[in-house]
Design an enzyme around this catalytic site. Structure first.
Site, PDB file in Angstrom:
ATOM      1  N   HIS A   6     -13.042   2.381   0.120  1.00  0.00           N
ATOM      2  CA  HIS A   6     -13.233   1.782   1.462  1.00  0.00           C
ATOM      3  C   HIS A   6     -13.635   0.398   0.759  1.00  0.00           C
ATOM      4  O   HIS A   6     -14.501  -0.717   1.869  1.00  0.00           O
ATOM      5  CB  HIS A   6     -13.883   1.917   2.072  1.00  0.00           C
ATOM      6  CG  HIS A   6     -13.459   2.914   2.997  1.00  0.00           C
ATOM      7  ND1 HIS A   6     -14.368   4.086   3.383  1.00  0.00           N
ATOM      8  CD2 HIS A   6     -12.223   3.427   3.301  1.00  0.00           C
ATOM      9  CE1 HIS A   6     -13.204   5.020   4.251  1.00  0.00           C
ATOM     10  NE2 HIS A   6     -12.007   4.180   3.722  1.00  0.00           N
ATOM     11  N   ARG A  61     -12.219  14.950   6.978  1.00  0.00           N
ATOM     12  CA  ARG A  61     -13.132  15.740   5.881  1.00  0.00           C
ATOM     13  C   ARG A  61     -14.795  15.644   6.398  1.00  0.00           C
ATOM     14  O   ARG A  61     -15.954  15.270   7.212  1.00  0.00           O
ATOM     15  CB  ARG A  61     -13.478  14.246   5.119  1.00  0.00           C
ATOM     16  CG  ARG A  61     -12.068  14.083   4.783  1.00  0.00           C
ATOM     17  CD  ARG A  61     -12.309  13.375   3.110  1.00  0.00           C
ATOM     18  NE  ARG A  61     -11.247  12.412   3.701  1.00  0.00           N
ATOM     19  CZ  ARG A  61     -10.664  10.953   3.142  1.00  0.00           C
ATOM     20  NH1 ARG A  61     -11.436   9.935   3.235  1.00  0.00           N
ATOM     21  NH2 ARG A  61      -9.330  10.961   3.369  1.00  0.00           N
ATOM     22  N   ASN A 108       0.837  -1.021  -0.008  1.00  0.00           N
ATOM     23  CA  ASN A 108      -0.324   0.219   0.692  1.00  0.00           C
ATOM     24  C   ASN A 108       1.154   1.213  -0.051  1.00  0.00           C
ATOM     25  O   ASN A 108       1.048   1.247   0.685  1.00  0.00           O
ATOM     26  CB  ASN A 108      -0.685   0.053   1.697  1.00  0.00           C
ATOM     27  CG  ASN A 108      -1.825   0.930   1.007  1.00  0.00           C
ATOM     28  OD1 ASN A 108      -1.602   2.102   0.576  1.00  0.00           O
ATOM     29  ND2 ASN A 108      -2.651   1.129   2.773  1.00  0.00           N
ATOM     30  N   GLU A 123      -8.490  -5.130   5.270  1.00  0.00           N
ATOM     31  CA  GLU A 123      -7.892  -5.020   3.461  1.00  0.00           C
ATOM     32  C   GLU A 123      -7.322  -5.798   3.040  1.00  0.00           C
ATOM     33  O   GLU A 123      -7.040  -6.223   1.390  1.00  0.00           O
ATOM     34  CB  GLU A 123      -8.112  -3.357   3.427  1.00  0.00           C
ATOM     35  CG  GLU A 123      -9.157  -2.381   4.311  1.00  0.00           C
ATOM     36  CD  GLU A 123      -9.179  -1.329   4.176  1.00  0.00           C
ATOM     37  OE1 GLU A 123      -8.494  -0.472   5.573  1.00  0.00           O
ATOM     38  OE2 GLU A 123      -9.847  -0.115   3.119  1.00  0.00           O
ATOM     39  N   ARG A 175      -2.202  -1.499  -3.432  1.00  0.00           N
ATOM     40  CA  ARG A 175      -3.937  -1.374  -3.405  1.00  0.00           C
ATOM     41  C   ARG A 175      -3.286  -0.295  -4.032  1.00  0.00           C
ATOM     42  O   ARG A 175      -2.684   0.715  -4.552  1.00  0.00           O
ATOM     43  CB  ARG A 175      -3.594  -0.570  -1.560  1.00  0.00           C
ATOM     44  CG  ARG A 175      -5.395   0.449  -2.000  1.00  0.00           C
ATOM     45  CD  ARG A 175      -4.945   0.996  -0.607  1.00  0.00           C
ATOM     46  NE  ARG A 175      -6.719   1.670  -0.239  1.00  0.00           N
ATOM     47  CZ  ARG A 175      -6.012   3.064   0.378  1.00  0.00           C
ATOM     48  NH1 ARG A 175      -4.847   3.032   0.645  1.00  0.00           N
ATOM     49  NH2 ARG A 175      -7.314   3.823   0.301  1.00  0.00           N
TER      50      ARG A 175
END
Ligand code: AMP
Length: 403
Positions: free
Chosen positions: A185, A246, A12, A389, A96
């Protein structure tokens, strides 16, 4: 690939960091987990944790100039543990990749054409895809003979019907600029919905789920029969729930207002909405642990921030209940969803009319295992399923090269 090749290295790659895990897909064992951060700075840091056998975490701080050096350093650490990148047991590297645009709806074997496609998607994810591409290039240079697979954050959501995926804007403009709702996601939503089905002891095809991925970034998804039918993030990860930094959903005219009335520039507004909003903007903290501590102490700003966060979450639960028509489970995951019992309790509070109830005792249990937090008699299950993940990326990668 030899039949004994069962290991997958998951990478990643961020702009100044690389997170990695080496997994053995025979039994899902994690052979090593690590991170290189502050790449390009004077004091970069590498943390490598070999698994099992009581092996010690190794940590070093030194200058690591670029991603190539970082990956070489990782390869060195793995080699020290006898599980290096030259091992015949390594089947593939899974990368990823944040944005797969309209093109990629599944894990994809990387060749020059695929890499060029991912590059074409950079305008859709200018902060993320370039770093992912650097990681891919570096890994390909290091092991050109090894299959490398791109696993996209957006792919799981590519099953969204047009009704959910389209914005109600001029179609020509939207199509010309590939403006639509992609969602993010996805590896987490995919993994968690499958694990939730296992927990419920029913096939995914039979289940309607609302998955709430609540980490520093946060997104909700409506999953019908194992397929995503709606998700809260959109063209970018800014849409939807209130997040750590956010804003999530706002009236787009706020942007024009900030430009015209507050005299702010585009980059400044981008930074405001992505980095200085959400919980951070509302109360100066983005860590839910700290916010819950402040709420307990009667802090007004933290209490309001928590209230806004929960209000938005409830709205999405209600919206996705309506989208799905029937819900079998609401599933909480990621840092906040897995660990913050008060968030789960507050999000479900008052939803008894929808069949949603949380059992206070079950909800208070701390565990790393998938579990139910609703009482046995509840019409709709409420579950906590830790996300993974990296495992999902490794699974998608291995499925492709083991075919
Ligand atoms: P993630 O992005 O999934 O790694 O989630 C990170 C976030 O999870 C942190 O910013 C915290 O807000 C939250 N978090 C982690 N542990 C806890 C905890 N024990 N209680 C509440 N929130 C937590």
């Amino acid at each position: 690939m030899t039949s004994q090749a069962t290991r997958v290295l998951v990478l990643n790659s961020g702009s100044s960091s690389v997170k990695y895990q080496l997994l053995d897909m025979r039994d899902g064992t994690r052979l090593a987990v690590g991170l290189v951060e502050r790449i390009g700075e004077r004091a970069s840091r590498l943390v490598h944790t070999p698994s099992g056998g009581g092996a010690e975490k190794r940590e070093r701080t030194e200058r690591i100039a670029d991603h190539e050096q970082a990956l070489k350093a990782v390869a060195g650490e793995l080699a020290r543990d006898g599980i290096g990148l030259d091992s015949p047991e390594l089947a593939a590297i899974g990368h990823r990749v944040v944005h797969g645009g309209p093109e990629f709806s599944a894990p994809t074997l990387i060749d020059d054409a695929v890499l060029a496609e991912i590059e074409r998607l950079v305008p859709l994810a200018p902060l993320h895809n370039p770093a992912n591409i650097t990681g891919i290039r570096t890994a390909r240079a290091l092991r050109p003979d090894l299959p490398q697979v791109a696993v996209f954050d957006t792919a799981f959501h590519s099953t969204m019907p047009e009704d959910a995926a389209r914005y109600a804007i001029d179609t020509g403009t939207a199509d010309a600029h590939r403006i639509r709702r992609y969602g993010f996601h996805g590896t987490s939503h995919a993994y968690v919905s499958r694990r939730a089905a296992e927990l419920l002891g029913r096939p995914p095809e039979e289940l309607n789920l609302i998955v709430l991925h609540l980490g520093n970034g946060a997104s909700a998804s409506a999953v019908a029969g194992g397929r995503c039918v709606d998700t809260s993030m959109g063209l970018t990860p800014l849409e939807g729930l209130v997040m750590g930094t956010r804003s999530g959903d706002i009236d787009p005219a706020v942007v024009f207002h900030l430009e015209r009335v507050a005299g702010m520039g585009t980059d400044e507004i981008d930074e405001l909405l992505n980095k200085k909003s959400g919980l951070m903007g509302l109360c100066g903290d983005n860590d839910m642990r700290e916010i819950l501590r402040r709420v307990d102490g009667g802090d007004a700003a933290a209490t309001l921030a928590f209230g806004i966060y929960i209000h938005r979450l409830k709205k999405y639960i209600g919206a996705y209940y309506a989208v799905l028509g029937r819900v079998d489970a609401v599933v909480f995951t990621a840092g906040v969803g897995e660990n913050a019992a008060p968030v789960r309790a507050a999000a479900i509070a008052g939803l008894g009319g929808l069949g949603l109830v949380v059992d206070a005792e079950l909800n208070a249990v701390r565990s790393g295992e998938p579990r139910l937090v609703s009482p046995g008699h509840a019409r709709v299950a409420v579950a906590v399923v830790p996300t993974d993940e990296e495992m999902e990326i490794a699974r998608g990668t291995f499925a492709l090269v083991d075919a």
